[in-house]
Design a protein around this motif. Structure first.
Motif, PDB file in Angstrom:
ATOM      1  N   GLY A  82     -10.346  24.378  57.563  1.00 35.09           N
ATOM      2  CA  GLY A  82      -8.946  23.967  57.428  1.00 35.09           C
ATOM      3  C   GLY A  82      -8.746  22.502  57.148  1.00 35.09           C
ATOM      4  O   GLY A  82      -7.758  21.914  57.596  1.00 35.09           O
ATOM      5  N   GLY A  92      -1.882  24.037  51.565  1.00 33.51           N
ATOM      6  CA  GLY A  92      -2.733  24.756  52.506  1.00 33.51           C
ATOM      7  C   GLY A  92      -4.115  24.150  52.578  1.00 33.51           C
ATOM      8  O   GLY A  92      -4.298  22.932  52.471  1.00 33.51           O
ATOM      9  N   ARG A 137       3.323  25.035  47.781  1.00 32.70           N
ATOM     10  CA  ARG A 137       2.757  25.368  49.080  1.00 32.70           C
ATOM     11  C   ARG A 137       1.453  24.581  49.279  1.00 32.70           C
ATOM     12  O   ARG A 137       0.572  24.602  48.425  1.00 32.70           O
ATOM     13  CB  ARG A 137       2.523  26.868  49.216  1.00 32.70           C
ATOM     14  N   THR A 186      -9.027  27.465  54.499  1.00 32.90           N
ATOM     15  CA  THR A 186      -8.804  28.503  55.509  1.00 32.90           C
ATOM     16  C   THR A 186      -7.584  29.350  55.173  1.00 32.90           C
ATOM     17  O   THR A 186      -7.594  30.576  55.367  1.00 32.90           O
ATOM     18  CB  THR A 186      -8.673  27.875  56.901  1.00 32.90           C
ATOM     19  N   THR A 187      -6.513  28.747  54.655  1.00 31.17           N
ATOM     20  CA  THR A 187      -5.360  29.562  54.270  1.00 31.17           C
ATOM     21  C   THR A 187      -5.684  30.438  53.063  1.00 31.17           C
ATOM     22  O   THR A 187      -4.969  31.398  52.774  1.00 31.17           O
ATOM     23  CB  THR A 187      -4.132  28.679  53.952  1.00 31.17           C
ATOM     24  N   GLU A 188      -6.807  30.126  52.368  1.00 34.59           N
ATOM     25  CA  GLU A 188      -7.274  30.958  51.259  1.00 34.59           C
ATOM     26  C   GLU A 188      -8.341  31.953  51.711  1.00 34.59           C
ATOM     27  O   GLU A 188      -8.887  32.682  50.887  1.00 34.59           O
ATOM     28  CB  GLU A 188      -7.849  30.077  50.145  1.00 34.59           C
ATOM     29  N   ASP A 190      -4.490  26.283  59.102  1.00 40.39           N
ATOM     30  CA  ASP A 190      -4.516  27.738  58.874  1.00 40.39           C
ATOM     31  C   ASP A 190      -3.141  28.316  58.573  1.00 40.39           C
ATOM     32  O   ASP A 190      -2.917  29.514  58.688  1.00 40.39           O
ATOM     33  CB  ASP A 190      -5.141  28.461  60.073  1.00 40.39           C
ATOM     34  N   GLU A 191      -2.220  27.444  58.172  1.00 38.94           N
ATOM     35  CA  GLU A 191      -0.870  27.902  57.837  1.00 38.94           C
ATOM     36  C   GLU A 191      -0.319  27.038  56.711  1.00 38.94           C
ATOM     37  O   GLU A 191      -0.249  25.811  56.836  1.00 38.94           O
ATOM     38  CB  GLU A 191       0.050  27.814  59.059  1.00 38.94           C
ATOM     39  N   GLU A 192       0.054  27.666  55.621  1.00 40.71           N
ATOM     40  CA  GLU A 192       0.627  26.913  54.503  1.00 40.71           C
ATOM     41  C   GLU A 192       1.979  26.322  54.881  1.00 40.71           C
ATOM     42  O   GLU A 192       2.751  26.919  55.642  1.00 40.71           O
ATOM     43  CB  GLU A 192       0.801  27.820  53.289  1.00 40.71           C
ATOM     44  N   ARG A 213      -9.124  32.438  47.206  1.00 46.43           N
ATOM     45  CA  ARG A 213      -9.291  33.698  47.918  1.00 46.43           C
ATOM     46  C   ARG A 213     -10.049  34.721  47.056  1.00 46.43           C
ATOM     47  O   ARG A 213      -9.742  34.911  45.884  1.00 46.43           O
ATOM     48  CB  ARG A 213      -7.923  34.264  48.310  1.00 46.43           C
ATOM     49  N   PHE A 234      -2.315  21.434  57.888  1.00 43.95           N
ATOM     50  CA  PHE A 234      -2.266  22.654  57.079  1.00 43.95           C
ATOM     51  C   PHE A 234      -3.500  23.526  57.335  1.00 43.95           C
ATOM     52  O   PHE A 234      -3.924  24.285  56.471  1.00 43.95           O
ATOM     53  CB  PHE A 234      -2.187  22.283  55.591  1.00 43.95           C
TER      54      PHE A 234
END
Length: 332
Positions: free
Chosen positions: A201, A190, A188, A193-195, A284-286, A109, A282
């Protein structure tokens, strides 16, 4: 030395190191303590490479390549120059806490892709079962997930089952993985995308198709399209592509087991730049992997000659679901 066998002709699977080979059924050859070769009627369907030759940067892990239809057409790609860590079909996860079990750079991120010393490996430990009875090939496999620093974060048990449906011009690969966090803290899992990277994703059972499959056609129960189907939820997704050198097509149908976390899964799919499909739990959601608590995912991949269209792909998806049920019954 590499394990790229895509340019080699299909070969018979009979020989002194075969397990129950049969010209009219499924056979298995154990090759040089590196791979298991699955064939049918003299055609090599796939190799399961469980001791890869890959360098650490590519996150060494087992993969299936080459993948061929019953008619002998190649439907996978090994180590393409644009993403050398893509190998046929492999269970690959890019964002596992601070580690990367995908290969190459890690998306962070606000920093983008960074090449870090975090490319882990999924390491073969033992086979609990390797068998072929002419009707099915069964593989039960134990592995460790080891970070680049040598720490074992997860242990995994996976099973692979291959069956042939000659009346449908298809064969089915069932992939079942259960992995458990062996550290003392939650990890976690992910994706880019989760970043923060939109529509990236990827992570899970990832397939890279041959270059001629670029701009292929994607089918789901409700749609026919291409890249606009990125991120849709569906119980199955199919990809049909054309081959070079001859006027033929093939279809792969990926089926998400209804008991999987987040079913129906979100799909990572690309057709424009290159061909790939990944049921991405995983996306878009960890998901936290708690210590000692197994995470399990099961999928069927049905590989067929010809472009089956949406309705035909739906029929193959039913076959995939039935093979998932049959594999579960055998395992129990």
């Amino acid at each position: 030395m590499t394990s790229d066998t895509s340019a080699r002709p299909a070969a018979p699977v009979q020989g002194a190191d075969s397990t129950e080979p049969a010209p009219s059924g499924l056979g298995l050859v154990h090759e040089l303590d590196r791979s298991l070769r699955i064939g049918y009627g003299g055609t090599e369907l796939t190799r399961y490479v469980y001791r890869p030759w890959d360098v650490q940067l590519e996150s060494p892990r087992p993969y299936f390549h080459p993948l061929r239809t019953l008619g002998g057409d190649l439907v996978s790609l090994y180590r393409p120059h644009d993403h050398v860590w893509h190998k046929g079909i492999a269970w690959s996860l890019p964002n596992v806490g601070p580690a990367n079990f995908w290969g190459g750079p890690t998306y962070l991120r606000d920093r983008g892709y960074q090449q870090l010393d975090n490319d882990g490996a999924t390491v073969h430990r033992a086979f609990d079962r390797v068998s072929a009875d002419g009707g099915a090939v069964e593989i039960a496999h134990r592995l460790d997930w080891v970070t680049q620093q040598g720490e074992t974060w997860f242990t995994e048990t996976r099973s692979v089952r291959a069956t042939v449906q000659p009346d449908q011009g298809a064969w089915t690969l069932v992939f079942d993985t259960e992995f458990t966090n062996r550290t003392g803290a939650a990890i976690r899992i992910g994706s880019p995308t989760t970043e923060g990277r939109e529509n990236a994703g990827y992570g899970g059972l990832f397939w890279r198709g041959p270059r001629s499959f670029s701009n292929g056609t994607v089918y789901t129960p409700d749609a026919v399209g291409r890249d606009e189907l990125m991120g849709v939820r569906a119980p199955w997704m199919a990809y049909a592509g054309r081959h070079d050198d001859h006027d033929r097509s093939s279809t792969l149908v990926f089926v998400d087991e209804p008991a999987n976390l987040g079913h129906p899964v979100k799909w990572f799919v690309r057709t424009n730049v290159f061909a790939c499909v990944c049921p991405a739990p995983f996306f878009d959601e960890e998901v936290p992997a708690e210590p000692g608590v197994p995470l399990r995912f099961r999928y069927a991949v049905v590989i067929a000659d010809g472009d089956r269209g949406r309705d035909g792909s739906g029929t193959l998806a039913e076959t995939g679901r039935s093979q998932l049920a049959e594999a579960a019954a055998v395992r129990s």
